[in-house]
Design a protein around this motif. Structure first.
Motif, PDB file in Angstrom:
ATOM      1  N   ILE A 120      11.421   6.972  -6.929  1.00  0.00           N
ATOM      2  CA  ILE A 120      10.175   6.236  -6.476  1.00  0.00           C
ATOM      3  C   ILE A 120       9.073   7.065  -7.142  1.00  0.00           C
ATOM      4  O   ILE A 120       8.943   8.338  -7.221  1.00  0.00           O
ATOM      5  N   ALA A 121       8.455   6.216  -8.065  1.00  0.00           N
ATOM      6  CA  ALA A 121       7.078   6.750  -8.891  1.00  0.00           C
ATOM      7  C   ALA A 121       7.759   7.826  -9.789  1.00  0.00           C
ATOM      8  O   ALA A 121       6.841   9.190  -9.622  1.00  0.00           O
ATOM      9  N   GLY A 122       9.001   7.946 -10.092  1.00  0.00           N
ATOM     10  CA  GLY A 122       9.290   9.011 -11.127  1.00  0.00           C
ATOM     11  C   GLY A 122       9.885  10.236 -10.412  1.00  0.00           C
ATOM     12  O   GLY A 122      10.658  11.136 -11.111  1.00  0.00           O
ATOM     13  N   LYS A 123      10.364  10.171  -9.060  1.00  0.00           N
ATOM     14  CA  LYS A 123      10.851  11.194  -8.286  1.00  0.00           C
ATOM     15  C   LYS A 123      11.952  10.727  -7.610  1.00  0.00           C
ATOM     16  O   LYS A 123      12.101   9.795  -6.836  1.00  0.00           O
ATOM     17  N   THR A 124      13.128  11.566  -7.996  1.00  0.00           N
ATOM     18  CA  THR A 124      14.462  10.864  -7.241  1.00  0.00           C
ATOM     19  C   THR A 124      14.504  11.346  -5.743  1.00  0.00           C
ATOM     20  O   THR A 124      14.298  12.447  -5.584  1.00  0.00           O
ATOM     21  N   GLN A 125      14.902  10.756  -4.803  1.00  0.00           N
ATOM     22  CA  GLN A 125      15.075  11.144  -3.529  1.00  0.00           C
ATOM     23  C   GLN A 125      16.202  10.338  -2.763  1.00  0.00           C
ATOM     24  O   GLN A 125      16.594   9.071  -3.579  1.00  0.00           O
ATOM     25  N   VAL A 146      10.341  -7.259  -2.119  1.00  0.00           N
ATOM     26  CA  VAL A 146       8.945  -8.129  -2.016  1.00  0.00           C
ATOM     27  C   VAL A 146       7.823  -6.850  -2.229  1.00  0.00           C
ATOM     28  O   VAL A 146       7.670  -5.899  -1.502  1.00  0.00           O
ATOM     29  N   LEU A 147       6.989  -7.213  -3.339  1.00  0.00           N
ATOM     30  CA  LEU A 147       5.931  -6.387  -3.624  1.00  0.00           C
ATOM     31  C   LEU A 147       4.641  -6.580  -3.048  1.00  0.00           C
ATOM     32  O   LEU A 147       4.235  -7.780  -3.126  1.00  0.00           O
ATOM     33  N   GLY A 148       4.078  -5.750  -2.082  1.00  0.00           N
ATOM     34  CA  GLY A 148       2.668  -5.961  -1.477  1.00  0.00           C
ATOM     35  C   GLY A 148       1.516  -6.248  -2.569  1.00  0.00           C
ATOM     36  O   GLY A 148       1.722  -5.768  -3.756  1.00  0.00           O
ATOM     37  N   ASN A 149       0.452  -6.742  -1.869  1.00  0.00           N
ATOM     38  CA  ASN A 149      -0.816  -6.765  -2.900  1.00  0.00           C
ATOM     39  C   ASN A 149      -1.267  -5.383  -3.231  1.00  0.00           C
ATOM     40  O   ASN A 149      -1.249  -4.477  -2.421  1.00  0.00           O
ATOM     41  N   GLN A 194       1.804   7.395  -2.813  1.00  0.00           N
ATOM     42  CA  GLN A 194       0.870   6.618  -3.685  1.00  0.00           C
ATOM     43  C   GLN A 194       1.163   5.170  -3.330  1.00  0.00           C
ATOM     44  O   GLN A 194       2.281   4.782  -2.767  1.00  0.00           O
ATOM     45  N   GLU A 195       0.171   4.186  -3.784  1.00  0.00           N
ATOM     46  CA  GLU A 195       0.397   2.866  -3.368  1.00  0.00           C
ATOM     47  C   GLU A 195       1.120   2.078  -4.337  1.00  0.00           C
ATOM     48  O   GLU A 195       1.139   2.345  -5.669  1.00  0.00           O
ATOM     49  N   ASN A 196       1.941   1.362  -3.813  1.00  0.00           N
ATOM     50  CA  ASN A 196       2.771   0.259  -4.718  1.00  0.00           C
ATOM     51  C   ASN A 196       3.517   1.081  -6.068  1.00  0.00           C
ATOM     52  O   ASN A 196       3.142   0.618  -6.914  1.00  0.00           O
ATOM     53  N   ASN A 206       0.766  -1.108   0.202  1.00  0.00           N
ATOM     54  CA  ASN A 206       0.076  -0.019   0.022  1.00  0.00           C
ATOM     55  C   ASN A 206       0.786   1.114  -0.028  1.00  0.00           C
ATOM     56  O   ASN A 206       1.753   1.426  -0.603  1.00  0.00           O
ATOM     57  N   ASN A 207       0.659   2.045   1.147  1.00  0.00           N
ATOM     58  CA  ASN A 207       1.553   3.356   1.034  1.00  0.00           C
ATOM     59  C   ASN A 207       2.703   3.299   2.062  1.00  0.00           C
ATOM     60  O   ASN A 207       3.242   4.368   2.305  1.00  0.00           O
ATOM     61  N   VAL A 208       3.125   2.165   2.287  1.00  0.00           N
ATOM     62  CA  VAL A 208       4.364   1.751   3.232  1.00  0.00           C
ATOM     63  C   VAL A 208       5.375   1.057   2.741  1.00  0.00           C
ATOM     64  O   VAL A 208       5.318  -0.045   1.935  1.00  0.00           O
TER      65      VAL A 208
END
Length: 558
Positions: A517-522, A555-558, A537-539, A495-497
């Motif tokens: 992460i999601a196109g954003k470098t950090q 490990v990718l969550g559901n 955002q989720e996953n 999810n979001n964690v």
């Protein structure tokens, strides 16, 4: 020195490809087994070495190509810095130490393996300058596979003329001349190298040619080369052949640098084209590392009957007048064919090996890791950063990760051959952590300035980089230099964690990591314990910056 390589394999780990190579043996591949008595004598700063400091060598040697005999003397000047009774020097069989004189008197010499203990007769007053003259002769060891095994290379050129050279990193310069064969002590005032050869041949050695003496009766001539800067023992070399000379001037950071080239007569045209990389190398490395360290002794590139070596101010070359490493790209990425590997790599050693020298061969990574990395810096200066980064990443295929980069101290044992490609990737990774190219260049240049003409320990270099970067990199150095595991960035997303941590690492490893992460470098700050990162955002899709030499496990969550 260069490293023999490479058969690479690919190992998939989770969603990331990790490059694992089979590191071939080199002169500095880590040895195993019990440390021998001779290794202790050779590798330790013994009481018989500690009380005197080298000032100068005058190496005077005759080379007879017909009998393959080296004969001559080494006048060793030293300063007495503490109370002591015996001097320890080395000379390896089948060479023989015939006698040792001080003030015209024959001294007592005791032998233990290939270490010799000399007892002076005169008072060795603290602060005084003393001399001993060591006479030697014999047929030195012939190199079977120079430069990796060390020895003398005896060959003929295409015209039938003798083509002879010394190369002795690892095995030691004491295979052909008697000296204080430990890297911690270099002659402060350099060395005078006098080499007698047949009249029709030339000798090219370190430093500047100050005179040539002709002996018409013996049909020989003696070349006198003077080095005024400190020099490591294994950097002293002899190159004998039917050489021709050309040269150029380079206007560098410390003024005009004389650049001289000596090649076999048959290769002059090819050399005039290929050796253009020499000037480009000095230009690039002065940018990254600071002034060439030996302006007083000049720069020479000398053709040799083996692949090449970093002999100080007398870099040897045998790469076949072609780009790459014997015509191929060690990184398998393409940019490695944009330059002559031997010219760039061996010249890079003028800064790391010759200017900054390890005190113990266990810390040989200081020589090889920085010089391996210098290849990428050459590409970045003359081509693009993208090609430079691609090149250093590609070298990961050559890494074995079977034994630590740092070897065993006080035993004349170097570490793993991973000191080349893994060491270079360690430095590349540290550059990413510092995340400031200007500061990184300042650190590299600062090393050359702060440790100018010095012998150093690994800790000296590690502490300097940490202090100048403002980042405690001690655990990063421990991980890459003293451990064989690749750090694993472990993360779990649901999810979001996202939960993150470092696995497969030394205790306390906490290297920051750049990710997208999601196109954003950090930046993330994983430790060895699981920590939580809140996501927007989720996953989301996550990617790790490939310039960090690590592996990932997800490990990718559901």
């Amino acid at each position: 020195m260069i490293k023999k390589t490479i058969q690479a394999t690919l190992l998939g780990l989770a969603c990331t490809l990790v490059f694992v190579g089979q590191a071939a043996a080199s002169n500095w591949q880590q040895e195993s087994g019990k440390i021998t008595h001779q290794e202790k004598l050779r590798g330790t700063i013994t009481p018989e070495r500690k009380w005197w400091d080298l000032s100068h060598y005058h190496l005077d040697v005759k080379v007879d190509p017909q009998t393959k005999i080296f004969s001559g003397s080494n006048t060793m000047t030293y300063q007495v810095v503490a109370k002591g009774q015996r001097l320890q020097i080395e000379l390896q069989a089948p060479m023989k130490l015939e006698k040792v004189l001080q003030n015209g008197q024959v001294l007592k010499v005791e032998q233990d393996g290939y270490s010799y203990f000399i007892t002076p007769i005169s008072e060795q007053k603290i602060g005084s300058e003393q001399q001993v003259v060591m006479y030697f002769s014999g047929q030195p060891m012939t190199a079977k596979n120079a430069p990796w095994d060390g020895g003398i290379t005896w060959k003929k050129d295409s015209n039938g003329f003798d083509f002879i050279a010394t190369s002795n990193q690892g095995i030691g310069s004491s295979i052909w001349w008697p000296n204080k064969d430990h890297p911690a002590d270099e002659p402060n005032n350099g060395v005078l190298i006098s080499v007698e050869v047949p009249e029709h041949l030339m000798d090219i050695s370190n430093g500047r040619l100050i005179k040539i003496e002709h002996n018409k009766l013996a049909k020989t001539k003696t070349y006198h080369w003077q080095v005024v800067n400190p020099i490591n023992n294994y950097g002293v070399n002899i190159n004998i052949g039917d050489y021709v000379h050309f040269g150029e001037k380079y206007q560098g950071e410390k003024g005009q640098l004389d650049m001289d080239y000596y090649v076999l007569r048959e290769n002059l045209a090819k050399a005039k084209k290929q050796f253009k990389d020499a000037k480009r190398t000095i230009e690039a490395f002065e940018h990254w590392f600071g002034p060439y360290p030996f302006y007083e002794d000049s720069y020479k590139l000398v053709e040799a009957p083996y692949l090449g070596m970093e002999h100080q101010s007398s870099v040897t070359y045998g790469n076949g007048y072609q780009n790459g490493y014997l015509g191929r790209d060690r990184s398998s990425t393409g940019p490695g064919l944009l330059f002559d590997f031997i010219i760039v790599h061996e010249s890079g050693h003028e800064w790391f090996a010759n200017n900054i020298t390890n005190k113990d061969v266990a810390d040989m990574w200081i020589h090889e890791s920085f010089t391996n990395y210098s290849e990428s810096l050459f590409l970045e200066y003359h081509f693009t950063q993208e090609q430079a980064f691609e090149y250093v990443r590609g070298q990961r295929m050559n890494i074995g990760n079977q034994s630590p980069i740092i070897g065993e101290y006080n035993a004349n044992r170097g570490g793993s051959g991973d000191m080349y490609d893994k060491g270079g990737n360690m430095l590349h990774t540290i550059r990413q952590v510092i995340n400031d190219d200007k500061k990184w260049r300042e650190i590299l240049r600062g090393l050359g300035k702060v440790f100018y003409h010095q012998t150093v320990t690994s800790q000296d270099i590690e502490n300097y980089i940490s202090s100048q970067s403002g980042i405690d990199l001690s655990k990063v150095f421990d991980q890459y230099l003293r451990d064989i595991r690749i750090p694993t960035f472990e993360y779990f997303i649901k999810n979001n964690v996202m939960k993150i941590r470092w696995g497969n690492v030394v205790e306390g490893f906490d290297m920051p990591l750049r990710v997208t992460i999601a196109g954003k470098t950090q930046w993330l700050a994983p430790t060895t314990a699981w920590t939580v990162v809140e996501l927007e955002q989720e996953n989301p899709r996550i990617s790790v910056d490939a310039n960090f030499y690590i592996s990932t496990l997800s490990v990718l969550g559901n």
